[in-house]
Design an enzyme around this catalytic site. Sequence first.
Site, PDB file in Angstrom:
ATOM      1  CG  ASN A 126      -6.297  -7.186  -4.164  1.00 44.64           C
ATOM      2  OD1 ASN A 126      -5.688  -7.087  -3.431  1.00 44.64           O
ATOM      3  ND2 ASN A 126      -7.345  -6.968  -4.482  1.00 44.64           N
ATOM      4  CB  ALA A 127      -1.955  -5.463  -0.909  1.00 44.94           C
ATOM      5  CG  PHE A 168      -1.784  -1.166   1.440  1.00 43.44           C
ATOM      6  CD1 PHE A 168      -3.175  -1.430   0.617  1.00 43.44           C
ATOM      7  CD2 PHE A 168      -1.338  -2.167   2.143  1.00 43.44           C
ATOM      8  CE1 PHE A 168      -3.681  -2.398   0.824  1.00 43.44           C
ATOM      9  CE2 PHE A 168      -2.151  -3.320   2.599  1.00 43.44           C
ATOM     10  CZ  PHE A 168      -3.352  -3.329   1.452  1.00 43.44           C
ATOM     11  CG  ASP A 202      -1.041   1.884  -3.803  1.00 48.03           C
ATOM     12  OD1 ASP A 202      -0.825   2.067  -2.921  1.00 48.03           O
ATOM     13  OD2 ASP A 202      -2.234   1.959  -4.679  1.00 48.03           O
ATOM     14  CB  SER A 203      -4.911  -1.657  -6.171  1.00 47.37           C
ATOM     15  OG  SER A 203      -5.235  -0.458  -5.315  1.00 47.37           O
ATOM     16  CB  CYS A 225      -5.147   5.731   8.785  1.00 42.85           C
ATOM     17  SG  CYS A 225      -5.842   4.805   7.214  1.00 42.85           S
TER      18      CYS A 225
HETATM   19  N1  SAH Z   1       1.793   4.257   2.684  1.00 42.39           N
HETATM   20  C1  SAH Z   1       1.275   5.401   1.876  1.00 42.39           C
HETATM   21  C2  SAH Z   1      -0.095   5.655   2.064  1.00 42.39           C
HETATM   22  C3  SAH Z   1      -1.114   4.482   1.858  1.00 42.39           C
HETATM   23  S1  SAH Z   1      -2.744   4.932   1.617  1.00 42.39           S
HETATM   24  C4  SAH Z   1       1.896   6.752   2.083  1.00 42.39           C
HETATM   25  O1  SAH Z   1       2.566   6.853   3.233  1.00 42.39           O
HETATM   26  O2  SAH Z   1       1.935   7.698   1.446  1.00 42.39           O
HETATM   27  C5  SAH Z   1      -3.395   3.520   0.953  1.00 42.39           C
HETATM   28  C6  SAH Z   1      -3.118   2.712  -0.198  1.00 42.39           C
HETATM   29  O3  SAH Z   1      -3.723   1.740  -0.287  1.00 42.39           O
HETATM   30  C7  SAH Z   1      -3.671   3.859  -1.467  1.00 42.39           C
HETATM   31  O4  SAH Z   1      -2.545   4.202  -2.351  1.00 42.39           O
HETATM   32  C8  SAH Z   1      -4.590   2.984  -2.352  1.00 42.39           C
HETATM   33  O5  SAH Z   1      -4.224   3.077  -3.507  1.00 42.39           O
HETATM   34  C9  SAH Z   1      -3.915   1.590  -1.926  1.00 42.39           C
HETATM   35  N2  SAH Z   1      -4.971   0.347  -2.049  1.00 42.39           N
HETATM   36  C10 SAH Z   1      -6.125   0.419  -1.559  1.00 42.39           C
HETATM   37  N3  SAH Z   1      -6.640  -0.945  -1.602  1.00 42.39           N
HETATM   38  C11 SAH Z   1      -5.668  -1.584  -2.069  1.00 42.39           C
HETATM   39  C12 SAH Z   1      -5.609  -2.897  -2.571  1.00 42.39           C
HETATM   40  N4  SAH Z   1      -6.588  -3.823  -2.304  1.00 42.39           N
HETATM   41  N5  SAH Z   1      -4.454  -3.403  -2.756  1.00 42.39           N
HETATM   42  C13 SAH Z   1      -3.254  -2.528  -3.036  1.00 42.39           C
HETATM   43  N6  SAH Z   1      -3.235  -1.338  -2.800  1.00 42.39           N
HETATM   44  C14 SAH Z   1      -4.604  -0.863  -2.311  1.00 42.39           C
END
Ligand code: SAH
Length: 397
Positions: free
Chosen positions: A280-281, A229, A250-251, A341
Amino acid sequence: MPQASSLPAVKISPRGAARLKNGHVWVYRSDIVSADGIPPGSLVTITDHRGKVLGTALYSSSSQIAIRMISHETVADLPALLRQRVADAIAYRETLIRDTEAYRIIFSEADFLPGLIVDCYGEILLLQILTQAMDADPVRQTILSELTDRLHPASIVERVDPRVRELETLPPRASGLVQGEKTTATFTMNNVQFRYDALEGQKTGAFLDQRENYAAAAQYAHGEALDVFCYQGGFALHLAPRCAHVTGVDSSRPALEVADQNAALNRRDNQPEIEWIEANAFDLLKDYASSNRRYDAIVLDPPAFAKTKRDLDAALRGYKELNLRALKMLRPGGILVTCSCSYHVSQSSFLEMLASAALDAHRTLRLIAVCGQAKDHPILLNVPETAYLKCVIASVT
Ligand code: SAH
């Protein structure tokens, strides 16, 4: 002792009054005894059921949070109070902020300006308005002029969340420049450079609340690192100088494109390129765990899984699944950086979830740091809703 005022009065129930007495600043609609005919967004005097004055508040005619206190006193001159609050918020940041051009200047209730968020990205200010009262034209003008006089930004951009405006029954409004022309910049945070586009991206553009956690994570990470993410690379970019190899997942393709530009800004000689993977994570972690991939550092910073209290159980299951997979992939001595968060997930239930994941993964966790949001996102101790970010850094054996 507050004096009688000419403001419209809202009478609240004993339960509402007890909440204020305990230091909270909200009164819910169910605790309003009478607010007849009060226009949306008004400045109001709050009284208890006996008519005793409790202070001054901003009123919303539609939100469940009907009352947001702005002062324990009677307020005669709202513009003067707003100007003072903006000045105080800026002065508070001057005592706290080091090593960054990007930080939150005003954090709503935590700066006694409920419904207003202002972030600074170098020369650009980003404004978010969340309530009827803050949306009123005279209030906007006062805030904009005080910010301009004190900070001299090149521009001010407003970011609109249409859902918030709908909840507050405010007319639709587009995001965009409210002052000046500049919408892009490069800012430095902890010596790492980031590209910034005020009209793009999530939140107000970056996750400023993680600033101190980026620096903390970079202190302990080593070897092969995985930032899950990763958005525009906040953690990955901070880990890169300390790690042999970093992968960000990230997705969101647009987020990864900015991440890659950020990596190019920061890349030093001999430093391997950061690898960005659009996936997808949940699926990727499952695949990687079953194919026995191993890492020395894993960051998990998912979006809020619990948006309401009702989502709590499902959210904790989601966090546990992610953490369990990450723990299985960490080499002995590896570092887990795991975040939530969601305000509804308390620090203690987050730690409990992590303890349970560690047991299931047959790993031992030693806590290195239990952190929260950066100090420019202040926490009011008596207003629990102001504390929302958890970031646990642990060594895994
Ligand atoms: N770590 C980042 C903030 C993450 S916010 C920083 O410090 O800037 C959450 C992120 O998760 C977003 O970028 C969103 O695009 C991503 N996201 C949401 N669902 C997801 C999934 N299922 N798989 C991968 N990424 C995902």
